[in-house]
Design a protein around this motif. Structure first.
Motif, PDB file in Angstrom:
ATOM      1  N   ARG A  50       0.823  -1.216   0.000  1.00 26.70           N
ATOM      2  CA  ARG A  50       0.000   0.000   0.000  1.00 26.70           C
ATOM      3  C   ARG A  50       0.852   1.259   0.000  1.00 26.70           C
ATOM      4  N   ASN A  51       2.062   1.164   0.526  1.00 25.96           N
ATOM      5  CA  ASN A  51       2.971   2.308   0.511  1.00 25.96           C
ATOM      6  C   ASN A  51       3.730   2.432  -0.806  1.00 25.96           C
ATOM      7  N   GLU A  52       3.832   1.311  -1.524  1.00 23.34           N
ATOM      8  CA  GLU A  52       4.602   1.294  -2.771  1.00 23.34           C
ATOM      9  C   GLU A  52       3.722   1.536  -4.004  1.00 23.34           C
ATOM     10  N   ILE A  53       2.535   0.947  -4.012  1.00 22.36           N
ATOM     11  CA  ILE A  53       1.665   1.021  -5.199  1.00 22.36           C
ATOM     12  C   ILE A  53       0.697   2.187  -5.002  1.00 22.36           C
ATOM     13  N   THR A  54       1.128   3.348  -5.429  1.00 20.10           N
ATOM     14  CA  THR A  54       0.352   4.568  -5.173  1.00 20.10           C
ATOM     15  C   THR A  54      -0.230   5.178  -6.447  1.00 20.10           C
ATOM     16  N   ASP A  55      -0.046   4.513  -7.584  1.00 21.27           N
ATOM     17  CA  ASP A  55      -0.470   5.097  -8.864  1.00 21.27           C
ATOM     18  C   ASP A  55      -1.650   4.360  -9.484  1.00 21.27           C
ATOM     19  N   VAL A  56      -2.330   3.508  -8.697  1.00 23.02           N
ATOM     20  CA  VAL A  56      -3.439   2.725  -9.233  1.00 23.02           C
ATOM     21  C   VAL A  56      -4.678   2.996  -8.390  1.00 23.02           C
ATOM     22  N   PRO A  57      -5.575   3.863  -8.843  1.00 24.42           N
ATOM     23  CA  PRO A  57      -6.733   4.263  -8.035  1.00 24.42           C
ATOM     24  C   PRO A  57      -7.596   3.099  -7.561  1.00 24.42           C
ATOM     25  N   GLU A  58      -7.862   2.106  -8.442  1.00 21.23           N
ATOM     26  CA  GLU A  58      -8.738   1.013  -8.019  1.00 21.23           C
ATOM     27  C   GLU A  58      -8.091   0.157  -6.935  1.00 21.23           C
ATOM     28  N   TYR A  59      -6.767   0.080  -6.960  1.00 20.42           N
ATOM     29  CA  TYR A  59      -6.053  -0.677  -5.925  1.00 20.42           C
ATOM     30  C   TYR A  59      -6.162   0.034  -4.583  1.00 20.42           C
ATOM     31  N   LEU A  60      -5.918   1.320  -4.557  1.00 22.85           N
ATOM     32  CA  LEU A  60      -5.969   2.074  -3.310  1.00 22.85           C
ATOM     33  C   LEU A  60      -7.377   2.057  -2.715  1.00 22.85           C
ATOM     34  N   ALA A  61      -8.385   2.168  -3.569  1.00 23.14           N
ATOM     35  CA  ALA A  61      -9.768   2.151  -3.091  1.00 23.14           C
ATOM     36  C   ALA A  61     -10.119   0.794  -2.489  1.00 23.14           C
ATOM     37  N   ASP A  62      -9.720  -0.272  -3.156  1.00 22.24           N
ATOM     38  CA  ASP A  62     -10.045  -1.609  -2.666  1.00 22.24           C
ATOM     39  C   ASP A  62      -9.336  -1.928  -1.360  1.00 22.24           C
ATOM     40  N   CYS A  63      -8.109  -1.481  -1.223  1.00 23.09           N
ATOM     41  CA  CYS A  63      -7.372  -1.703   0.024  1.00 23.09           C
ATOM     42  C   CYS A  63      -8.062  -1.028   1.200  1.00 23.09           C
ATOM     43  N   ALA A  64      -8.658   0.117   0.946  1.00 20.51           N
ATOM     44  CA  ALA A  64      -9.269   0.888   2.030  1.00 20.51           C
ATOM     45  C   ALA A  64     -10.632   0.354   2.438  1.00 20.51           C
TER      46      ALA A  64
END
Length: 330
Positions: A45-59
């Motif tokens: 989560r600290n490394e992959i910061t350029d993929v909006p769908e990834y950040l949303a799903d993690c949260a």
């Protein structure tokens, strides 16, 4: 076929290798799968910061950390063999081996300029980008020359079914299109990327991994094992070809680790006006986001499937433009 290194630049895969090294380190330090996966996914989560769908799903979603970190092989299955042309020409052989085909300057500057000028005027209708009502767009997608090339290299009768022509790009994680093909693809779908002007990195380039069309394809049933409560709720209610809610938090790290494991260098595609790229629906690819939300990417993408993938009842609904069949857009 040698590729122009100014058009096909090497993609920076350093993040994938950092993630792989961290996974190996944490695996040796932490003895339980739950501890290992929690620590690794927190690092991601600290490394992959350029993929909006990834950040949303993690949260928003929780996962079964006790299963450990999902590897590519854990969430994919072998798929039916993809179509291969019986013609032994260079283009067909390259396509079969690499999962893509590049044809520089395939469309003339006049054709590109005319279509780009029209699209910049905005052809949005009722908030939906449609294509069959745009003669200049259909003339490009269904041209006799392109039809012959697609039949030659893919060994199928192509049917146009989708167009992306809003001249913008958003950051998208590594994925394979075939999973999204309504669960009826037999390895015969593909997309055509047409540059209407020169593309620079700031516009949000297309990136892909040559040869990855031979890899297994995402398996929804395997992916669901990594979800808390995945056997009920909205996850199972979503169609089989739709990624379940929260999927990116599992799939994105898995694809990154697979990328690091691969001995093939991923490529960043920076075409010039008129250039054509065809890629297989199983080819692993992604899009980098543009550096500015107002920056246009002057390219269009057409998606095609094989006539063999369409049921007889649906074939009756197809229409024809020139030499090509197409599915009427909604």
């Amino acid at each position: 076929m040698s590729l122009d290194q100014s058009v096909f630049q090497f993609f920076d895969a350093s993040r994938s290798h950092r993630l792989a090294r961290r996974a190996s380190l944490l695996k040796n330090l932490l003895h339980s799968e739950a501890s290992f996966s929690k620590a690794f996914y927190a690092y991601c989560r600290n490394e992959i910061t350029d993929v909006p769908e990834y950040l949303a799903d993690c949260a928003e979603f929780e996962y079964r950390y006790q299963l450990g970190v999902a590897k590519y092989s854990d969430i994919t299955s072998s798929a039916p063999s993809h179509s291969v042309s019986s013609v032994s020409c260079d283009d067909a052989l390259f396509w079969a081996d690499h999962g893509f085909l590049y044809k520089p300057g395939y469309f003339s500057a006049d054709v590109c300029d005319a279509l780009l000028g029209f699209l910049r005027e905005d052809v949005r209708i009722d908030g939906v980008f449609r294509y069959s009502h745009v003669p200049s767009l259909m003339d490009v997608y269904c041209s006799a020359e392109l039809h012959r090339l697609l039949r030659l290299v893919t060994a199928v009768e192509p049917v146009l079914y989708m167009s992306l022509h809003d001249l913008k790009t958003t950051s998208r994680s590594w994925h394979q299109d075939e999973f999204l093909a309504a669960n009826n693809s037999v390895g015969s779908s593909f997309a055509v990327w047409i540059a209407l002007d020169d593309i620079c990195f700031d516009m949000g380039p297309f990136c892909f991994l040559p040869g990855s069309h031979k890899w297994p394809v995402l398996d929804r049933s395997k992916l669901l094992n990594y979800f808390d409560g995945g056997s009920s709720s909205s996850v199972l209610r979503s169609p089989e070809w739709v990624l379940p809610p929260g999927a990116a938090a599992v799939t994105v790290p898995a694809y990154e680790l697979k990328l690091a494991e691969s001995r093939v260098a991923p490529l960043t595609y920076l075409p010039r006006r008129g250039d054509l790229l065809i890629w297989h629906s199983r080819l692993l690819h992604r899009a980098k986001g543009s550096t500015s939300p107002d920056l246009k990417r002057p390219g269009v993408i057409a998606h095609y499937c094989s006539m063999a993938e369409i049921s007889p009842s649906d074939r009756a609904l197809l229409k024809r433009h020139g030499d090509m069949w197409f599915a009427e857009d909604a």
